[in-house]
Design an enzyme around this catalytic site. Structure first.
Site, short mmCIF file in Angstrom:
data_model
loop_
_atom_site.label_atom_id
_atom_site.label_comp_id
_atom_site.label_asym_id
_atom_site.label_seq_id
_atom_site.Cartn_x
_atom_site.Cartn_y
_atom_site.Cartn_z
N MET A 133 8.30 4.53 5.62
CA MET A 133 8.47 3.14 5.20
C MET A 133 9.74 2.97 4.37
SD MET A 133 6.19 1.60 6.78
CE MET A 133 6.71 0.02 6.16
N GLU A 134 10.09 3.97 3.60
CA GLU A 134 11.32 3.91 2.81
C GLU A 134 12.55 3.87 3.73
OE1 GLU A 134 8.11 5.03 0.13
OE2 GLU A 134 8.64 5.70 2.14
N ASP B 135 23.67 -11.45 5.37
CA ASP B 135 23.92 -12.31 4.21
C ASP B 135 25.39 -12.44 3.88
OD1 ASP B 135 23.20 -13.82 1.76
OD2 ASP B 135 24.00 -12.02 0.77
N MET C 269 0.80 -1.23 0.00
CA MET C 269 0.00 0.00 0.00
C MET C 269 0.84 1.28 0.00
SD MET C 269 -2.87 -1.24 -0.32
CE MET C 269 -3.55 -2.88 -0.16
N CYS C 270 2.15 1.15 -0.15
CA CYS C 270 3.01 2.34 -0.21
C CYS C 270 2.90 2.99 -1.59
CB CYS C 270 4.47 1.97 0.04
SG CYS C 270 4.85 1.75 1.76
N HIS C 271 2.91 4.32 -1.57
CA HIS C 271 2.89 5.07 -2.82
C HIS C 271 4.29 5.09 -3.44
CE1 HIS C 271 -0.62 6.68 -0.71
NE2 HIS C 271 -1.10 6.97 -1.91
#
Length: 164
Positions: free
Chosen positions: A116-117, A131, A78-80
């Protein structure tokens, strides 16, 4: 106590939707997030010496974090999609405790924030550290993924008081 915000991520049928931000004003937006990678001191020494089998761990993690911040809408449904104006990764090394704190700062000028970014960038950089060094130590832990601050938009400035 903060007011509980009205949730706007649901349509009239009660299903998830991407929020309509067309009525919002464009402002400068900034967010800072972190993730912490805990490891043995010996593993951290290998990273700092540049002796990891897969190469320069922090250089690759920095690029991975920036790339992830740019691709956040591909990870979080749902992120733009946003045109980021800046994304940066910094590392704070704590040798005595075997920790690397990853900090991701992201900015844009737009109608919605970049929290969110920043969170995605910090998490991806931490995952890349894992990793690239898992052959040395599989028991590393990624902790403390959280938003540290955000600026811009209707709500203005917010700072995580538990972390500053």
């Amino acid at each position: 106590m903060e007011d509980t915000p009205q949730l706007t991520h649901f349509n009239s049928e009660g299903r998830s939707r991407m929020v309509d931000v067309s009525g919002k004003s464009e402002t400068v937006r900034l967010a800072v997030a972190q993730a912490v990678v805990n490891m043995r001191q010996e593993t951290l020494a290998v990273i700092l010496q540049g002796a990891a089998p897969k190469g320069d761990v922090l250089a690759v993690a920095q690029v991975a974090g920036i790339m992830a911040a740019k691709k956040t809408p591909e990870w979080i449904p749902m992120c733009h999609p946003l045109m980021l104006t800046s994304a940066d990764i910094h590392f704070e090394v704590d040798e005595p405790h075997g920790r690397i704190r990853v900090e991701c700062t992201v900015s844009t000028t737009g109608k919605t924030g970049v929290e969110m970014e920043a969170l995605t960038g910090a998490a991806a950089a931490a995952l890349t550290i894992y990793d690239m060094t898992k052959a040395i130590e599989r028991g590393m832990e990624i902790t403390e993924i959280r938003l540290l601050e955000k600026k811009g938009g209707k709500s203005g400035k917010w700072e995580n008081q538990s972390t500053r």
